[in-house]
Design a protein around this motif. Structure first.
Motif, PDB file in Angstrom:
ATOM      1  N   VAL A  48     -45.022  77.661  11.212  1.00  0.00           N
ATOM      2  CA  VAL A  48     -45.357  78.674  10.190  1.00  0.00           C
ATOM      3  C   VAL A  48     -44.384  79.512   9.934  1.00  0.00           C
ATOM      4  N   TYR A  49     -43.942  79.635   8.813  1.00  0.00           N
ATOM      5  CA  TYR A  49     -43.052  80.568   8.490  1.00  0.00           C
ATOM      6  C   TYR A  49     -43.472  81.421   7.235  1.00  0.00           C
ATOM      7  N   ALA A  50     -43.146  82.844   7.424  1.00  0.00           N
ATOM      8  CA  ALA A  50     -43.679  83.641   6.301  1.00  0.00           C
ATOM      9  C   ALA A  50     -42.538  83.958   5.302  1.00  0.00           C
ATOM     10  N   LEU A  51     -42.584  84.366   4.058  1.00  0.00           N
ATOM     11  CA  LEU A  51     -41.628  84.732   3.158  1.00  0.00           C
ATOM     12  C   LEU A  51     -41.302  86.275   3.548  1.00  0.00           C
ATOM     13  N   VAL A  52     -39.899  86.551   3.626  1.00  0.00           N
ATOM     14  CA  VAL A  52     -39.330  87.808   3.780  1.00  0.00           C
ATOM     15  C   VAL A  52     -38.376  88.111   2.882  1.00  0.00           C
ATOM     16  N   ASP A  53     -37.789  87.209   2.078  1.00  0.00           N
ATOM     17  CA  ASP A  53     -36.892  87.937   1.056  1.00  0.00           C
ATOM     18  C   ASP A  53     -36.700  86.674  -0.167  1.00  0.00           C
ATOM     19  N   ALA A  54     -37.074  87.085  -1.427  1.00  0.00           N
ATOM     20  CA  ALA A  54     -37.301  86.164  -2.571  1.00  0.00           C
ATOM     21  C   ALA A  54     -36.248  86.780  -3.577  1.00  0.00           C
ATOM     22  N   ASP A  55     -35.163  87.453  -3.141  1.00  0.00           N
ATOM     23  CA  ASP A  55     -34.111  88.181  -4.308  1.00  0.00           C
ATOM     24  C   ASP A  55     -33.517  86.904  -5.032  1.00  0.00           C
ATOM     25  N   GLY A  56     -33.219  85.619  -4.330  1.00  0.00           N
ATOM     26  CA  GLY A  56     -32.600  84.530  -4.893  1.00  0.00           C
ATOM     27  C   GLY A  56     -33.429  83.711  -5.460  1.00  0.00           C
ATOM     28  N   TRP A  57     -34.758  83.890  -5.736  1.00  0.00           N
ATOM     29  CA  TRP A  57     -35.645  82.997  -6.455  1.00  0.00           C
ATOM     30  C   TRP A  57     -35.225  82.871  -7.930  1.00  0.00           C
ATOM     31  N   PRO A  58     -35.033  81.721  -8.535  1.00  0.00           N
ATOM     32  CA  PRO A  58     -35.744  80.730  -8.107  1.00  0.00           C
ATOM     33  C   PRO A  58     -34.977  79.543  -7.327  1.00  0.00           C
ATOM     34  N   ASN A  59     -33.741  80.030  -7.062  1.00  0.00           N
ATOM     35  CA  ASN A  59     -33.005  79.081  -6.322  1.00  0.00           C
ATOM     36  C   ASN A  59     -32.937  78.966  -4.723  1.00  0.00           C
ATOM     37  N   GLU A  60     -33.084  80.059  -4.164  1.00  0.00           N
ATOM     38  CA  GLU A  60     -33.645  80.157  -2.735  1.00  0.00           C
ATOM     39  C   GLU A  60     -34.428  81.263  -2.184  1.00  0.00           C
ATOM     40  N   ALA A  61     -34.895  81.397  -1.150  1.00  0.00           N
ATOM     41  CA  ALA A  61     -36.044  82.432  -0.447  1.00  0.00           C
ATOM     42  C   ALA A  61     -35.535  82.194   0.869  1.00  0.00           C
ATOM     43  N   THR A  62     -35.931  83.131   1.629  1.00  0.00           N
ATOM     44  CA  THR A  62     -35.806  83.295   3.359  1.00  0.00           C
ATOM     45  C   THR A  62     -37.035  83.630   3.872  1.00  0.00           C
ATOM     46  N   TYR A  63     -37.363  82.705   4.823  1.00  0.00           N
ATOM     47  CA  TYR A  63     -38.569  82.701   5.643  1.00  0.00           C
ATOM     48  C   TYR A  63     -38.350  83.244   7.058  1.00  0.00           C
ATOM     49  N   SER A  64     -39.346  84.040   7.655  1.00  0.00           N
ATOM     50  CA  SER A  64     -38.986  84.138   9.007  1.00  0.00           C
ATOM     51  C   SER A  64     -40.379  83.680   9.933  1.00  0.00           C
ATOM     52  N   TYR A  65     -39.879  82.835  11.184  1.00  0.00           N
ATOM     53  CA  TYR A  65     -41.056  82.302  11.899  1.00  0.00           C
ATOM     54  C   TYR A  65     -42.045  83.166  12.379  1.00  0.00           C
ATOM     55  N   VAL A  66     -43.211  82.588  12.041  1.00  0.00           N
ATOM     56  CA  VAL A  66     -44.430  83.399  12.594  1.00  0.00           C
ATOM     57  C   VAL A  66     -44.973  82.850  13.942  1.00  0.00           C
ATOM     58  N   GLU A  67     -45.581  81.456  13.853  1.00  0.00           N
ATOM     59  CA  GLU A  67     -46.196  80.837  14.930  1.00  0.00           C
ATOM     60  C   GLU A  67     -46.489  79.388  14.819  1.00  0.00           C
ATOM     61  N   SER A  68     -46.483  78.710  15.923  1.00  0.00           N
ATOM     62  CA  SER A  68     -46.738  77.148  15.804  1.00  0.00           C
ATOM     63  C   SER A  68     -48.349  76.947  16.095  1.00  0.00           C
ATOM     64  N   VAL A  69     -48.771  76.350  15.098  1.00  0.00           N
ATOM     65  CA  VAL A  69     -50.288  75.973  15.279  1.00  0.00           C
ATOM     66  C   VAL A  69     -50.244  74.495  15.501  1.00  0.00           C
ATOM     67  N   GLN A  70     -51.483  74.198  16.037  1.00  0.00           N
ATOM     68  CA  GLN A  70     -51.795  72.827  16.381  1.00  0.00           C
ATOM     69  C   GLN A  70     -53.316  72.525  15.848  1.00  0.00           C
ATOM     70  N   ARG A  71     -53.361  71.137  15.450  1.00  0.00           N
ATOM     71  CA  ARG A  71     -54.727  70.550  15.504  1.00  0.00           C
ATOM     72  C   ARG A  71     -54.939  69.241  15.743  1.00  0.00           C
ATOM     73  N   SER A  72     -55.967  68.796  16.119  1.00  0.00           N
ATOM     74  CA  SER A  72     -55.998  67.318  16.333  1.00  0.00           C
ATOM     75  C   SER A  72     -56.068  66.489  15.067  1.00  0.00           C
ATOM     76  N   ALA A  73     -55.897  65.006  15.396  1.00  0.00           N
ATOM     77  CA  ALA A  73     -55.843  64.252  14.251  1.00  0.00           C
ATOM     78  C   ALA A  73     -57.376  64.361  13.575  1.00  0.00           C
ATOM     79  N   ALA A  74     -58.281  64.482  14.468  1.00  0.00           N
ATOM     80  CA  ALA A  74     -59.684  64.552  14.095  1.00  0.00           C
ATOM     81  C   ALA A  74     -60.256  65.811  13.142  1.00  0.00           C
ATOM     82  N   ASP A  75     -59.145  66.712  13.222  1.00  0.00           N
ATOM     83  CA  ASP A  75     -59.686  67.955  12.560  1.00  0.00           C
ATOM     84  C   ASP A  75     -58.856  68.041  11.191  1.00  0.00           C
TER      85      ASP A  75
END
Length: 78
Positions: A48-75
């Motif tokens: 999961v990455y969170a938006l940290v800079d959108a000055d270049g929008w709509p061409n580009e944006a920068t995101y920073s890693y927040v965490e990894s999440v897991q869920r089973s296929a049944a979920d």
């Protein structure tokens, strides 16, 4: 009316070289978060990455890693 935009997302993560990917978004603003598949097997793992800079929008944006999440296929329907 909302339009579909293709933009470059720069992904930042500590101790890893920055990565630039092409993302499609159905919004007039950059998504606040991005989830990227990170693994396989019985667990579905997403980085999961969170938006940290959108000055270049709509061409580009920068995101920073927040965490990894897991869920089973049944979920997947939850």
């Amino acid at each position: 009316m909302t339009r579909t935009t293709t933009f470059r997302a720069r992904l930042l993560r500590r101790d890893v070289q920055p990565q630039t990917i092409t993302v499609r978004a159905s919004s007039d603003a950059p998504p606040r978060t991005l989830r990227r598949a990170a693994g396989g097997g019985d667990q579905l793992t997403f980085d999961v990455y969170a938006l940290v800079d959108a000055d270049g929008w709509p061409n580009e944006a920068t995101y920073s890693y927040v965490e990894s999440v897991q869920r089973s296929a049944a979920d997947a329907d939850i």
